[in-house]
Design a protein around this motif. Structure first.
Motif, PDB file in Angstrom:
ATOM      1  N   ARG A  36       4.915  -3.178   4.599  1.00 41.18           N
ATOM      2  CA  ARG A  36       4.860  -3.005   3.045  1.00 41.18           C
ATOM      3  C   ARG A  36       3.680  -1.586   2.938  1.00 41.18           C
ATOM      4  N   ILE A  37       3.494  -1.048   4.155  1.00 41.50           N
ATOM      5  CA  ILE A  37       2.910   0.391   3.921  1.00 41.50           C
ATOM      6  C   ILE A  37       3.808   1.228   3.854  1.00 41.50           C
ATOM      7  N   LEU A  72       0.894  -1.056   0.149  1.00 43.77           N
ATOM      8  CA  LEU A  72       0.005   0.123   0.102  1.00 43.77           C
ATOM      9  C   LEU A  72       0.964   1.266   0.227  1.00 43.77           C
ATOM     10  N   VAL A  73       0.748   2.283  -0.777  1.00 43.49           N
ATOM     11  CA  VAL A  73       1.522   3.302  -1.016  1.00 43.49           C
ATOM     12  C   VAL A  73       0.643   4.697  -0.979  1.00 43.49           C
ATOM     13  N   ILE A  74       1.175   5.433  -0.002  1.00 44.89           N
ATOM     14  CA  ILE A  74       0.734   6.748   0.205  1.00 44.89           C
ATOM     15  C   ILE A  74       1.239   7.698  -0.482  1.00 44.89           C
ATOM     16  N   HIS A  75       0.673   8.588  -1.145  1.00 41.93           N
ATOM     17  CA  HIS A  75       1.038  10.069  -1.841  1.00 41.93           C
ATOM     18  C   HIS A  75       0.240  11.297  -1.255  1.00 41.93           C
ATOM     19  N   THR A  79      10.227  -4.725  -7.728  1.00 41.38           N
ATOM     20  CA  THR A  79      10.116  -3.591  -8.653  1.00 41.38           C
ATOM     21  C   THR A  79       8.887  -3.576  -9.174  1.00 41.38           C
ATOM     22  N   ASN A  80       8.520  -2.357 -10.007  1.00 40.82           N
ATOM     23  CA  ASN A  80       7.275  -2.400 -10.662  1.00 40.82           C
ATOM     24  C   ASN A  80       6.002  -2.724  -9.653  1.00 40.82           C
ATOM     25  N   LEU A  81       6.031  -1.818  -8.509  1.00 42.35           N
ATOM     26  CA  LEU A  81       5.098  -1.794  -7.742  1.00 42.35           C
ATOM     27  C   LEU A  81       3.749  -1.706  -8.079  1.00 42.35           C
ATOM     28  N   ASN A  82       3.625  -0.823  -9.026  1.00 42.89           N
ATOM     29  CA  ASN A  82       2.137  -0.688  -9.504  1.00 42.89           C
ATOM     30  C   ASN A  82       1.216  -2.126  -9.748  1.00 42.89           C
ATOM     31  N   SER A  83       2.287  -3.098 -10.037  1.00 42.96           N
ATOM     32  CA  SER A  83       1.556  -4.528 -10.207  1.00 42.96           C
ATOM     33  C   SER A  83       0.974  -5.089  -9.102  1.00 42.96           C
ATOM     34  N   ALA A  84       1.470  -4.524  -7.904  1.00 41.39           N
ATOM     35  CA  ALA A  84       1.196  -5.493  -6.776  1.00 41.39           C
ATOM     36  C   ALA A  84       0.940  -4.463  -5.379  1.00 41.39           C
ATOM     37  N   SER A  85       0.408  -3.280  -5.972  1.00 41.78           N
ATOM     38  CA  SER A  85       0.002  -2.283  -4.789  1.00 41.78           C
ATOM     39  C   SER A  85      -1.283  -1.481  -4.934  1.00 41.78           C
ATOM     40  N   ILE A  86      -1.734  -0.896  -3.929  1.00 45.41           N
ATOM     41  CA  ILE A  86      -2.932   0.108  -3.981  1.00 45.41           C
ATOM     42  C   ILE A  86      -2.525   1.180  -3.697  1.00 45.41           C
ATOM     43  N   GLY A  87      -2.754   2.318  -4.428  1.00 46.45           N
ATOM     44  CA  GLY A  87      -2.264   3.465  -3.984  1.00 46.45           C
ATOM     45  C   GLY A  87      -3.461   4.682  -3.471  1.00 46.45           C
ATOM     46  N   ILE A  88      -2.921   5.231  -2.545  1.00 48.74           N
ATOM     47  CA  ILE A  88      -3.845   6.207  -1.996  1.00 48.74           C
ATOM     48  C   ILE A  88      -3.195   7.503  -2.158  1.00 48.74           C
TER      49      ILE A  88
END
Length: 280
Positions: free
Chosen positions: A150-151, A40-43, A97-106
Motif C-alpha cells: 500500500r505504498i 501512503l501515496v507519493i507525488h 476508493t476515496n483514498l484521501n480518507s485513509a492515506s498520507i500524501g508526500i
C-alpha cells in the motif's frame, strides 16, 4: 487571559444552573483498533518549491501531509497525520476508493515532464532528495504499520489521469530499503524467455492480472486507451525504461511474477541501514 475568564464564568453559570460538567472516563482502552492510515501515496509537484508551498498551503484546494524540497533538501509537514489532506482526488486501489480518507500524501518538489520533439522527458530526482523520501517513508510506515503493498504512487491510484511520481522515481531503491517487495529477477528472466519464444498473453489476461495487482482496470478484452494507460503505469514502477503501454514479453513476465505467490521478494533491512542496499 480574557478567554480564560470567559471560560471560567461559563463553568460557574453551568454549575449555578444545576448542570454538572460532563466527564469522560478514558481508563479503558480497547485492544481492537489500528491506525486510520492504511496507505501512503507519493507525488511530484510539477512546480518549484515556492509555488509548491503556496499551492499546498493556501487557496489551491490541494494539500499534502509532507512536502520534500530538493535544494536544499528539507521536509516540511503541512498537515497533521491525524487529519485528511487533499492529495489523491478520485482514486482507487484494490477495491478501496476515496483514498484521501485513509492515506498520507508526500509531495516531492520536481518539475515532472516536458514534451519535446524527441518525446516526453521526465526530470530526474537528486539522490539526496530520494534519501530523504525513503527515510520519511520509513518513519511513516513505522508509525502506522502501513502494508508494503500500500505504498503507492499517485499514478497507481489514478492511472492515465496522473503520472506522478513518474518513471524517474526510483521505486527499486524503496525495495532495496526494505519498504516494498520487488519481482524476483531470476523468475522474471525465465518467464520473459518463454514469452519471447512463444506468444505473449492476450489482453484479457493482462487486464485480469493488472486488476489482481490492485489497479482499476477495464475488463473489456480490448486494448483500449484506458488499458494501455494502466499498463504504462505498471511499467513506470517496474520497467521505467519503456512505458509505452505495449503488451510485450518483459511486461508480461513482470506482471506474472508480481501476481504469483513467491514471485515478490521483500528485503529485510539490516540494523543501522541508512543507505539502500542491492542484495536481498
Amino acid at each position: 487571559m480574557k478567554t480564560k475568564l470567559l471560560a471560567l464564568a461559563s463553568a460557574v453559570l453551568l454549575a449555578a444552573c444545576g448542570t454538572p460538567l460532563r466527564q469522560i472516563d478514558r481508563t479503558h482502552v480497547s485492544e481492537n483498533q489500528d491506525s486510520r492510515v492504511q496507505f501512503l501515496v507519493i507525488h511530484y509537484t510539477v512546480l518549484d518549491f515556492d509555488k509548491s508551498m503556496k499551492v499546498l498551503t493556501t487557496g489551491g484546494k490541494v494539500s499534502a501531509h509532507y512536502l520534500v524540497r530538493e535544494n536544499p533538501v528539507q521536509t516540511y509537514q503541512l498537515v497533521d497525520e491525524n487529519r485528511r489532506s487533499w492529495h489523491g482526488g478520485v482514486s482507487y486501489w484494490a477495491g478501496a476508493t476515496n483514498l484521501n480518507s485513509a492515506s498520507i500524501g508526500i509531495e516531492i518538489v520536481n518539475p515532472g515532464f516536458t514534451d519535446t520533439p524527441m518525446g516526453r522527458v521526465y526530470a530526474p530526482y537528486p539522490q539526496r532528495q530520494i534519501d530523504e523520501v525513503i527515510q520519511l517513508t520509513k518513519e511513516i510506515v513505522a508509525r502506522h504499520n502501513i502494508r508494503s503493498d500500500r505504498i503507492l504512487g499517485h499514478a497507481d491510484i489514478a492511472p492515465g489521469r496522473k503520472q506522478d511520481p513518474g518513471p524517474a522515481f526510483p521505486w527499486k531503491q524503496l525495495a532495496d530499503a526494505g519498504l516494498i517487495p520487488w519481482p524476483d529477477a531470476a523468475q522474471v528472466q525465465i518467464k520473459q524467455a518463454i514469452y519471447q519464444a512463444g506468444a505473449v498473453p492476450d489482453v484479457n489476461w493482462f487486464q485480469q492480472r493488472l486488476a489482481q495487482v490492485g489497479y482499476q482496470t477495464p475488463r473489456t478484452g480490448v486494448l483500449d486507451v484506458a488499458t494501455r494507460e494502466v499498463i504504462s503505469t505498471f511499467q513506470m514502477r517496474y520497467r521505467p525504461t519503456n512505458i509505452a503501454g505495449d503488451m510485450d514479453a518483459e511486461t508480461a513476465a513482470l506482471l506474472e511474477i508480481v501476481t504469483t505467490p513467491g514471485g515478490m521478494l521483500m528485503k529485510k533491512p539490516l540494523p543501522g541501514d541508512s543507505q539502500p542496499r542491492s542484495a536481498y
